[in-house]
Design a protein around this motif. Structure first.
Motif, PDB file in Angstrom:
ATOM      1  N   HIS A   1     -10.109  21.030  -0.449  1.00 34.75           N
ATOM      2  CA  HIS A   1      -8.786  20.452  -0.663  1.00 34.75           C
ATOM      3  C   HIS A   1      -8.910  19.307  -1.661  1.00 34.75           C
ATOM      4  O   HIS A   1      -9.632  18.337  -1.422  1.00 34.75           O
ATOM      5  CB  HIS A   1      -8.210  19.933   0.652  1.00 34.75           C
ATOM      6  N   VAL A   2      -8.187  19.419  -2.786  1.00 32.72           N
ATOM      7  CA  VAL A   2      -8.237  18.408  -3.833  1.00 32.72           C
ATOM      8  C   VAL A   2      -6.861  17.756  -3.938  1.00 32.72           C
ATOM      9  O   VAL A   2      -5.830  18.432  -3.942  1.00 32.72           O
ATOM     10  CB  VAL A   2      -8.626  19.025  -5.191  1.00 32.72           C
ATOM     11  N   TYR A   3      -6.855  16.430  -4.026  1.00 30.18           N
ATOM     12  CA  TYR A   3      -5.600  15.685  -4.104  1.00 30.18           C
ATOM     13  C   TYR A   3      -5.132  15.574  -5.558  1.00 30.18           C
ATOM     14  O   TYR A   3      -5.844  15.944  -6.501  1.00 30.18           O
ATOM     15  CB  TYR A   3      -5.781  14.299  -3.509  1.00 30.18           C
ATOM     16  N   GLU A   4      -3.939  15.051  -5.742  1.00 30.64           N
ATOM     17  CA  GLU A   4      -3.374  14.886  -7.075  1.00 30.64           C
ATOM     18  C   GLU A   4      -4.274  14.010  -7.949  1.00 30.64           C
ATOM     19  O   GLU A   4      -4.929  13.092  -7.452  1.00 30.64           O
ATOM     20  CB  GLU A   4      -1.992  14.244  -6.977  1.00 30.64           C
TER      21      GLU A   4
ATOM     22  N   ILE B   1       0.840  -1.194   0.000  1.00 23.94           N
ATOM     23  CA  ILE B   1       0.000   0.000   0.000  1.00 23.94           C
ATOM     24  C   ILE B   1       0.874   1.243   0.000  1.00 23.94           C
ATOM     25  O   ILE B   1       1.701   1.427   0.901  1.00 23.94           O
ATOM     26  CB  ILE B   1      -0.929   0.000   1.229  1.00 23.94           C
ATOM     27  N   PRO B   2       0.718   2.121  -0.988  1.00 26.47           N
ATOM     28  CA  PRO B   2       1.535   3.341  -1.020  1.00 26.47           C
ATOM     29  C   PRO B   2       1.142   4.288   0.103  1.00 26.47           C
ATOM     30  O   PRO B   2      -0.027   4.353   0.495  1.00 26.47           O
ATOM     31  CB  PRO B   2       1.224   3.942  -2.391  1.00 26.47           C
ATOM     32  N   PRO B   3       2.105   5.030   0.652  1.00 28.77           N
ATOM     33  CA  PRO B   3       1.795   5.967   1.741  1.00 28.77           C
ATOM     34  C   PRO B   3       1.035   7.180   1.239  1.00 28.77           C
ATOM     35  O   PRO B   3       1.155   7.579   0.075  1.00 28.77           O
ATOM     36  CB  PRO B   3       3.177   6.355   2.270  1.00 28.77           C
ATOM     37  N   ALA B   4       0.249   7.764   2.131  1.00 24.61           N
ATOM     38  CA  ALA B   4      -0.498   8.978   1.803  1.00 24.61           C
ATOM     39  C   ALA B   4       0.339  10.209   2.132  1.00 24.61           C
ATOM     40  O   ALA B   4       1.329  10.143   2.865  1.00 24.61           O
ATOM     41  CB  ALA B   4      -1.805   9.012   2.587  1.00 24.61           C
ATOM     42  N   SER B   5      -0.059  11.342   1.567  1.00 28.47           N
ATOM     43  CA  SER B   5       0.551  12.624   1.902  1.00 28.47           C
ATOM     44  C   SER B   5      -0.531  13.681   1.785  1.00 28.47           C
ATOM     45  O   SER B   5      -1.685  13.379   1.453  1.00 28.47           O
ATOM     46  CB  SER B   5       1.714  12.949   0.959  1.00 28.47           C
ATOM     47  N   ASP B   6      -0.181  14.931   2.034  1.00 23.78           N
ATOM     48  CA  ASP B   6      -1.168  15.991   1.933  1.00 23.78           C
ATOM     49  C   ASP B   6      -1.640  16.174   0.496  1.00 23.78           C
ATOM     50  O   ASP B   6      -2.740  16.660   0.260  1.00 23.78           O
ATOM     51  CB  ASP B   6      -0.572  17.312   2.448  1.00 23.78           C
ATOM     52  N   ARG B   7      -0.821  15.727  -0.462  1.00 21.44           N
ATOM     53  CA  ARG B   7      -1.177  15.870  -1.873  1.00 21.44           C
ATOM     54  C   ARG B   7      -1.669  14.567  -2.485  1.00 21.44           C
ATOM     55  O   ARG B   7      -2.492  14.581  -3.399  1.00 21.44           O
ATOM     56  CB  ARG B   7       0.033  16.376  -2.671  1.00 21.44           C
TER      57      ARG B   7
ATOM     58  N   PHE C   1      -3.609  10.961  -2.227  1.00 24.07           N
ATOM     59  CA  PHE C   1      -4.580  10.174  -1.478  1.00 24.07           C
ATOM     60  C   PHE C   1      -4.292   8.699  -1.697  1.00 24.07           C
ATOM     61  O   PHE C   1      -4.302   8.221  -2.836  1.00 24.07           O
ATOM     62  CB  PHE C   1      -6.003  10.506  -1.938  1.00 24.07           C
ATOM     63  N   SER C   2      -4.029   7.981  -0.628  1.00 28.32           N
ATOM     64  CA  SER C   2      -3.772   6.541  -0.716  1.00 28.32           C
ATOM     65  C   SER C   2      -5.077   5.786  -0.488  1.00 28.32           C
ATOM     66  O   SER C   2      -5.544   5.654   0.644  1.00 28.32           O
ATOM     67  CB  SER C   2      -2.729   6.114   0.325  1.00 28.32           C
ATOM     68  N   PHE C   3      -5.657   5.282  -1.559  1.00 24.28           N
ATOM     69  CA  PHE C   3      -6.923   4.553  -1.472  1.00 24.28           C
ATOM     70  C   PHE C   3      -6.776   3.328  -0.568  1.00 24.28           C
ATOM     71  O   PHE C   3      -7.608   3.076   0.312  1.00 24.28           O
ATOM     72  CB  PHE C   3      -7.348   4.135  -2.873  1.00 24.28           C
ATOM     73  N   GLY C   4      -5.711   2.573  -0.781  1.00 24.54           N
ATOM     74  CA  GLY C   4      -5.490   1.389   0.044  1.00 24.54           C
ATOM     75  C   GLY C   4      -5.231   1.747   1.494  1.00 24.54           C
ATOM     76  O   GLY C   4      -5.759   1.112   2.414  1.00 24.54           O
ATOM     77  N   GLY C   5      -4.404   2.767   1.718  1.00 19.25           N
ATOM     78  CA  GLY C   5      -4.091   3.169   3.082  1.00 19.25           C
ATOM     79  C   GLY C   5      -5.310   3.682   3.816  1.00 19.25           C
ATOM     80  O   GLY C   5      -5.508   3.391   5.008  1.00 19.25           O
ATOM     81  N   PHE C   6      -6.149   4.438   3.122  1.00 18.23           N
ATOM     82  CA  PHE C   6      -7.344   4.984   3.764  1.00 18.23           C
ATOM     83  C   PHE C   6      -8.266   3.866   4.219  1.00 18.23           C
ATOM     84  O   PHE C   6      -8.772   3.870   5.351  1.00 18.23           O
ATOM     85  CB  PHE C   6      -8.079   5.922   2.805  1.00 18.23           C
ATOM     86  N   ASN C   7      -8.508   2.889   3.349  1.00 17.49           N
ATOM     87  CA  ASN C   7      -9.418   1.804   3.710  1.00 17.49           C
ATOM     88  C   ASN C   7      -8.809   0.847   4.725  1.00 17.49           C
ATOM     89  O   ASN C   7      -9.532   0.300   5.565  1.00 17.49           O
ATOM     90  CB  ASN C   7      -9.880   1.068   2.446  1.00 17.49           C
ATOM     91  N   ARG C   8      -7.516   0.670   4.694  1.00 22.22           N
ATOM     92  CA  ARG C   8      -6.851  -0.117   5.747  1.00 22.22           C
ATOM     93  C   ARG C   8      -7.073   0.538   7.106  1.00 22.22           C
ATOM     94  O   ARG C   8      -7.451  -0.146   8.074  1.00 22.22           O
ATOM     95  CB  ARG C   8      -5.352  -0.200   5.448  1.00 22.22           C
ATOM     96  N   ASP C   9      -6.891   1.853   7.177  1.00 23.89           N
ATOM     97  CA  ASP C   9      -7.079   2.567   8.440  1.00 23.89           C
ATOM     98  C   ASP C   9      -8.551   2.551   8.860  1.00 23.89           C
ATOM     99  O   ASP C   9      -8.860   2.448  10.047  1.00 23.89           O
ATOM    100  CB  ASP C   9      -6.582   4.009   8.305  1.00 23.89           C
ATOM    101  N   PHE C  10      -9.451   2.655   7.895  1.00 24.01           N
ATOM    102  CA  PHE C  10     -10.880   2.601   8.214  1.00 24.01           C
ATOM    103  C   PHE C  10     -11.236   1.262   8.850  1.00 24.01           C
ATOM    104  O   PHE C  10     -11.966   1.200   9.847  1.00 24.01           O
ATOM    105  CB  PHE C  10     -11.708   2.815   6.938  1.00 24.01           C
ATOM    106  N   LEU C  11     -10.707   0.174   8.291  1.00 26.52           N
ATOM    107  CA  LEU C  11     -11.019  -1.154   8.804  1.00 26.52           C
ATOM    108  C   LEU C  11     -10.425  -1.399  10.185  1.00 26.52           C
ATOM    109  O   LEU C  11     -10.915  -2.260  10.924  1.00 26.52           O
ATOM    110  CB  LEU C  11     -10.536  -2.218   7.816  1.00 26.52           C
ATOM    111  N   GLU C  12      -9.406  -0.672  10.544  1.00 26.43           N
ATOM    112  CA  GLU C  12      -8.878  -0.794  11.904  1.00 26.43           C
ATOM    113  C   GLU C  12      -9.882  -0.271  12.924  1.00 26.43           C
ATOM    114  O   GLU C  12      -9.850  -0.680  14.093  1.00 26.43           O
ATOM    115  CB  GLU C  12      -7.550  -0.045  12.023  1.00 26.43           C
ATOM    116  N   ARG C  13     -10.776   0.624  12.505  1.00 18.82           N
ATOM    117  CA  ARG C  13     -11.815   1.155  13.397  1.00 18.82           C
ATOM    118  C   ARG C  13     -13.098   0.341  13.319  1.00 18.82           C
ATOM    119  O   ARG C  13     -13.915   0.364  14.238  1.00 18.82           O
ATOM    120  CB  ARG C  13     -12.114   2.617  13.040  1.00 18.82           C
TER     121      ARG C  13
END
Length: 288
Positions: free
Chosen positions: A110-113, A63-69, A71-83
């Protein structure tokens, strides 16, 4: 600014096969499993121009890391599933990623790349066809726990399948997406920009926005419980939850009988037949 209809909802689950089995038990046709290059795997329920995406994190996912610019789709959903499980992302249709970006920026969001991807998809007849999408991710400052983006389908003729859109329960279209929040009025500025719909209807039951494909209903927990007859999701202070997804076209009486025969709990409510979130991977499913 062009109005946008719903494209799909991302439903994050730990066990995508178990979730697909539950939807199949409720009379839906579910597509075969597919894998994304950023570590997620999915199965879909296609309706008329809208789909439900059951999504999980694949084994040994890179899963690629996210940054302010970025958006990591995989990272976001991985973190969501932890909750916990449930609807993690809302997605609107798009005719142009560039137009979406300009509209969101004009609205001060705020719009990502830019993000585009393609892959091969297996159709019911076994043929392989290319699909591709341009995604425009945007941040909702009032709801950082959920993801939001538009999706421009580059090859709709390859993506949609009449066979996958036929469901034993008769469901054909999206009716309503329900978002529960303590103060719906605090969300309306973002959703007006996200949907492109400035007109909305306010009542004691919340705020309703009619999009070209499906209704968005923002409501407080008390209204959700009164309308749907099941407990509202727990909210963090100031938070929101994508609480229910309602579909139309199904034979509710036949669905109720089928679910009863299988021992699946369903609740008759003012808004339809409800499969409670507590029994079904964190999202209430409603036959309107």
């Amino acid at each position: 600014m062009a109005a946008r209809g719903f494209d799909h909802v991302v439903w994050a689950v730990h066990d995508v096969e178990a979730a697909a089995n539950r939807l199949e038990a409720a009379g839906f046709t579910v597509t075969p499993r597919a894998r994304h290059p950023w570590g997620t795997e999915n199965r879909l329920v296609q309706l008329d121009g809208f789909f439900i995406e059951l999504l999980t994190i694949g084994a040994a996912a890179e899963i690629p890391p996210a940054s302010d610019r970025f958006f990591s789709f995989g990272g976001f959903n991985r973190d969501f599933l932890e909750r916990g499980e449930g609807a993690s992302m809302l997605v609107m249709e798009s005719g142009s990623a560039e137009d979406d970006r300009r509209a969101f920026e004009r609205a001060g969001l705020h719009v990502y790349e830019p993000f585009s991807f393609g892959r091969e998809q297996t159709r019911p007849d076994g043929s392989i066809r290319k699909v591709g999408f341009d995604l425009t991710f945007v941040r909702n400052p009032s709801d950082p726990l959920h993801g939001f983006f538009t999706c421009h389908n580059l090859y709709p003729e390859n993506f949609w399948s009449a066979d996958y859109q036929r469901h034993e329960n008769g469901a054909t279209v999206l009716d309503t997406v329900v978002v529960v929040c303590e103060e719906p009025a605090e969300q309306h500025i973002f959703y007006a920009a996200f949907t492109g719909e400035r007109e909305m209807r306010a009542s004691s039951l919340g705020i309703a926005i009619e999009t070209p494909r499906g209704r968005l209903h923002l409501m407080p927990p008390s209204a959700f419980e009164a309308l749907y007859g099941v407990p509202a999701p727990a909210l963090m202070p100031g938070g929101s939850a994508i609480a229910a997804l309602a579909v139309a076209g199904a034979d509710r009486a036949a669905v109720a009988q089928s679910l009863a025969r299988q021992g699946i709990n369903a609740v008759e409510s003012r808004e339809g037949l409800v499969l409670p979130a507590a029994d079904g991977f964190g999202l209430a499913l409603v036959f309107a």
